[in-house]
Design an enzyme around this catalytic site. Structure first.
Site, PDB file in Angstrom:
ATOM      1  N   ARG A 213       0.766  -1.200   0.159  1.00  0.00           N
ATOM      2  CA  ARG A 213      -0.058   0.064  -0.019  1.00  0.00           C
ATOM      3  C   ARG A 213       0.834   1.270   0.003  1.00  0.00           C
ATOM      4  O   ARG A 213       0.429   2.247  -0.636  1.00  0.00           O
ATOM      5  CB  ARG A 213      -0.836  -0.057   1.232  1.00  0.00           C
ATOM      6  CG  ARG A 213      -1.826  -1.153   1.364  1.00  0.00           C
ATOM      7  CD  ARG A 213      -2.820  -0.862   0.035  1.00  0.00           C
ATOM      8  NE  ARG A 213      -3.791  -2.139   0.473  1.00  0.00           N
ATOM      9  CZ  ARG A 213      -4.813  -2.481  -0.547  1.00  0.00           C
ATOM     10  NH1 ARG A 213      -4.824  -1.836  -1.684  1.00  0.00           N
ATOM     11  NH2 ARG A 213      -5.569  -3.411  -0.221  1.00  0.00           N
TER      12      ARG A 213
ATOM     13  N   LYS B 139      -6.243   1.788   1.788  1.00  0.00           N
ATOM     14  CA  LYS B 139      -7.187   0.803   1.772  1.00  0.00           C
ATOM     15  C   LYS B 139      -6.473  -0.388   2.779  1.00  0.00           C
ATOM     16  O   LYS B 139      -5.463  -0.759   2.608  1.00  0.00           O
ATOM     17  CB  LYS B 139      -7.687   0.149   0.575  1.00  0.00           C
ATOM     18  CG  LYS B 139      -8.606   1.089  -0.264  1.00  0.00           C
ATOM     19  CD  LYS B 139      -9.111   0.181  -1.454  1.00  0.00           C
ATOM     20  CE  LYS B 139      -9.008   0.827  -2.615  1.00  0.00           C
ATOM     21  NZ  LYS B 139      -9.444   0.037  -3.816  1.00  0.00           N
TER      22      LYS B 139
END
Length: 69
Positions: A4, A40
């Site tokens: 991420r 996320k």
């Protein structure tokens, strides 16, 4: 989380979490606050960039010899 950090990062910079920045700063590596980044599924996460100079050396906060990346 590393994936991420990569996908929400900026080309040419290494983005890290606040936890990782704290560890690196304890070792004398400069980290620059980027700010809150949406990740996320975590939501907003405070992120930093690792300090790297034009010679691709870690920017240090102390007199420890610089390390190449």
């Amino acid at each position: 989380m590393a994936s991420r950090m990569d996908t929400t990062g900026v080309p040419g910079k290494i983005q890290i979490t606040a936890e990782t920045a704290a560890v690196l700063e304890q070792q004398g590596v400069k980290c620059h606050l980027r700010g809150d980044t949406y990740v996320k599924p975590k939501g907003l996460v405070t992120t930093y960039f690792i300090g790297i100079d034009d010679n691709r050396q870690l920017q240090r906060t102390d007199s420890i010899e610089e390390t190449s990346l």
